[in-house]
Motif scaffolding. Structure first.
Motif, PDB file in Angstrom:
ATOM      1  N   VAL A 140       0.852  -1.189   0.000  1.00 30.36           N
ATOM      2  CA  VAL A 140       0.000   0.000   0.000  1.00 30.36           C
ATOM      3  C   VAL A 140       0.888   1.239   0.000  1.00 30.36           C
ATOM      4  CG1 VAL A 140      -0.137  -0.008   2.529  1.00 30.36           C
ATOM      5  CG2 VAL A 140      -1.906   1.163   1.195  1.00 30.36           C
ATOM      6  N   ASN A 141       0.493   2.282  -0.741  1.00 29.04           N
ATOM      7  CA  ASN A 141       1.203   3.554  -0.696  1.00 29.04           C
ATOM      8  C   ASN A 141       0.948   4.225   0.645  1.00 29.04           C
ATOM      9  OD1 ASN A 141       2.402   3.535  -3.269  1.00 29.04           O
ATOM     10  ND2 ASN A 141       0.512   4.228  -4.231  1.00 29.04           N
ATOM     11  N   GLN A 142       1.981   4.831   1.217  1.00 33.42           N
ATOM     12  CA  GLN A 142       1.852   5.337   2.589  1.00 33.42           C
ATOM     13  C   GLN A 142       2.858   6.442   2.885  1.00 33.42           C
ATOM     14  OE1 GLN A 142       3.980   2.321   5.436  1.00 33.42           O
ATOM     15  NE2 GLN A 142       3.176   1.140   3.692  1.00 33.42           N
ATOM     16  N   ILE A 143       2.565   7.187   3.945  1.00 33.96           N
ATOM     17  CA  ILE A 143       3.509   8.108   4.585  1.00 33.96           C
ATOM     18  C   ILE A 143       3.561   7.684   6.045  1.00 33.96           C
ATOM     19  CG2 ILE A 143       4.073  10.486   5.167  1.00 33.96           C
ATOM     20  CD1 ILE A 143       2.385  11.364   2.778  1.00 33.96           C
ATOM     21  N   THR A 144       4.692   7.147   6.471  1.00 38.24           N
ATOM     22  CA  THR A 144       4.808   6.528   7.790  1.00 38.24           C
ATOM     23  C   THR A 144       5.984   7.121   8.548  1.00 38.24           C
ATOM     24  OG1 THR A 144       3.858   4.450   7.003  1.00 38.24           O
ATOM     25  CG2 THR A 144       5.176   4.340   9.009  1.00 38.24           C
ATOM     26  N   TYR A 145       5.781   7.320   9.847  1.00 41.36           N
ATOM     27  CA  TYR A 145       6.884   7.745  10.713  1.00 41.36           C
ATOM     28  C   TYR A 145       7.092   6.687  11.799  1.00 41.36           C
ATOM     29  CZ  TYR A 145       9.824  10.225  13.996  1.00 41.36           C
ATOM     30  OH  TYR A 145      10.857  10.568  14.829  1.00 41.36           O
ATOM     31  N   ASN A 146       8.288   6.140  11.860  1.00 41.83           N
ATOM     32  CA  ASN A 146       8.675   5.173  12.891  1.00 41.83           C
ATOM     33  C   ASN A 146       9.629   5.841  13.879  1.00 41.83           C
ATOM     34  OD1 ASN A 146       7.746   2.220  12.342  1.00 41.83           O
ATOM     35  ND2 ASN A 146       8.287   3.013  10.315  1.00 41.83           N
ATOM     36  N   TYR A 147       9.300   5.739  15.168  1.00 37.04           N
ATOM     37  CA  TYR A 147      10.157   6.282  16.216  1.00 37.04           C
ATOM     38  C   TYR A 147      10.830   5.145  16.963  1.00 37.04           C
ATOM     39  CZ  TYR A 147      11.647   8.367  20.619  1.00 37.04           C
ATOM     40  OH  TYR A 147      12.395   8.756  21.706  1.00 37.04           O
ATOM     41  N   ASP A 148      12.135   5.226  17.114  1.00 33.13           N
ATOM     42  CA  ASP A 148      12.903   4.244  17.877  1.00 33.13           C
ATOM     43  C   ASP A 148      13.666   4.994  18.962  1.00 33.13           C
ATOM     44  OD1 ASP A 148      14.513   2.296  18.914  1.00 33.13           O
ATOM     45  OD2 ASP A 148      15.257   1.557  16.995  1.00 33.13           O
ATOM     46  N   GLY A 149      13.262   4.765  20.214  1.00 32.57           N
ATOM     47  CA  GLY A 149      13.882   5.490  21.316  1.00 32.57           C
ATOM     48  C   GLY A 149      15.263   5.007  21.685  1.00 32.57           C
ATOM     49  N   GLY A 150      15.701   3.873  21.128  1.00 35.27           N
ATOM     50  CA  GLY A 150      17.009   3.338  21.460  1.00 35.27           C
ATOM     51  C   GLY A 150      17.068   2.643  22.805  1.00 35.27           C
ATOM     52  N   ASN A 151      15.966   2.654  23.535  1.00 33.83           N
ATOM     53  CA  ASN A 151      15.904   2.015  24.856  1.00 33.83           C
ATOM     54  C   ASN A 151      14.853   0.909  24.896  1.00 33.83           C
ATOM     55  OD1 ASN A 151      13.667   3.605  24.603  1.00 33.83           O
ATOM     56  ND2 ASN A 151      13.906   4.689  26.557  1.00 33.83           N
ATOM     57  N   GLY A 152      14.462   0.419  23.727  1.00 37.78           N
ATOM     58  CA  GLY A 152      13.445  -0.614  23.647  1.00 37.78           C
ATOM     59  C   GLY A 152      12.070  -0.096  23.290  1.00 37.78           C
TER      60      GLY A 152
END
Length: 261
Positions: A140-152
């Motif tokens: 599917v076409n999308q605009i996605t934001y993934n956040y990775d805090g680095g602490n799990g």
């Protein structure tokens, strides 16, 4: 005249294994793929099936690029697929699919990829056929934001192309869809946390055409040499399907569905 010095391909290990520098540039490229051959006896999805033998060949090509910017790595991903169904065996029934074509930068992914609702919980096990009970959408076409805090801790927010508008249901209760010209989109959001041995994630999706959605949660654990997961989902309307509760082989999967492995 002196011959030009030859520039050999250099390994690029900044973005993982398999990358190499494109000669004359600072852009890294990774090329991959696979070939798969299936032999099927009868039909796995039909009780007492007597269809006999079927064969299928598949080829996939993977192209990944990466380069450094002041906002972090700028990456692209391309996945193409070619399928030939041996049922016809006439040389013309080869289907071509664009599985992925996206750009990634600073946590954002734009373009064609599997739905964030499916990816955030890591699909449903590392097996070939995991589609008897569907657990979400794919290309599917999308605009996605993934956040990775680095602490799990991780989170995702996605706006996805709704593509089609709902137009009633069929005899099994599945939603029927037709092309439309409005501006609706589907929305996905999720949160997750993982340690070395355990992980938990929850994600929800809203289908703007069906005006329904689903919430899915997954628990992962590692016990010595064994890894296990348990995943469950709730549909807001178990009598019909939507983009995030696609149903199973025979129609909607009701209010609840559970997966494990």
């Amino acid at each position: 005249a002196e011959p030009e010095p030859m520039e050999y391909v250099r390994v690029c290990d900044a973005y993982g294994t398999g990358y190499f520098y494109i000669p004359g540039t600072e852009t890294c490229l990774k090329v991959g793929g696979r070939v798969r051959f299936d032999v099927q006896a009868a039909n796995s999805y039909v009780a007492n099936s007597d269809l006999g033998w079927r064969t299928k060949s598949r080829a996939e090509i993977y192209l990944d690029s990466a380069s450094d910017t002041e906002y972090g790595p700028l990456k692209t991903q391309i996945v193409t697929r070619f399928d030939f169904d041996g049922t016809y065996n006439d040389g013309v029934h080869t289907t071509t699919s664009l599985i992925a074509a996206n750009i990634q930068l600073a946590g954002f992914t734009v373009g064609l990829a599997d739905s964030a609702y499916t990816v955030f919980t890591n699909y449903a096990g590392d097996i070939i056929n995991d589609d008897v009970i569907s657990y979400g959408g794919f290309e599917v076409n999308q605009i996605t934001y993934n956040y990775d805090g680095g602490n799990g801790f991780k989170a995702v927010v996605s706006v996805e192309d709704a593509r089609l508008a709902r137009n009633g249901t069929d005899v099994w209760g599945n939603a029927r869809y037709v092309d439309d010209d409005n501006y609706k989109v589907n929305v996905v959001g999720g949160l997750g946390y993982s340690t070395g041995a355990f992980g938990f994630s929850v994600v929800g999706g809203y289908d703007s055409h069906a005006e329904e959605g689903a919430i899915k949660a997954r628990l992962d654990g590692t016990f010595g040499n064994i890894t296990a997961f348990l995943m469950g989902a709730w549909s807001t309307d178990g009598d019909t399907t939507n983009a995030f509760a696609p149903g199973d082989t025979y129609g909607p999967w009701g209010d609840w569905a559970v997966w494990g492995g």
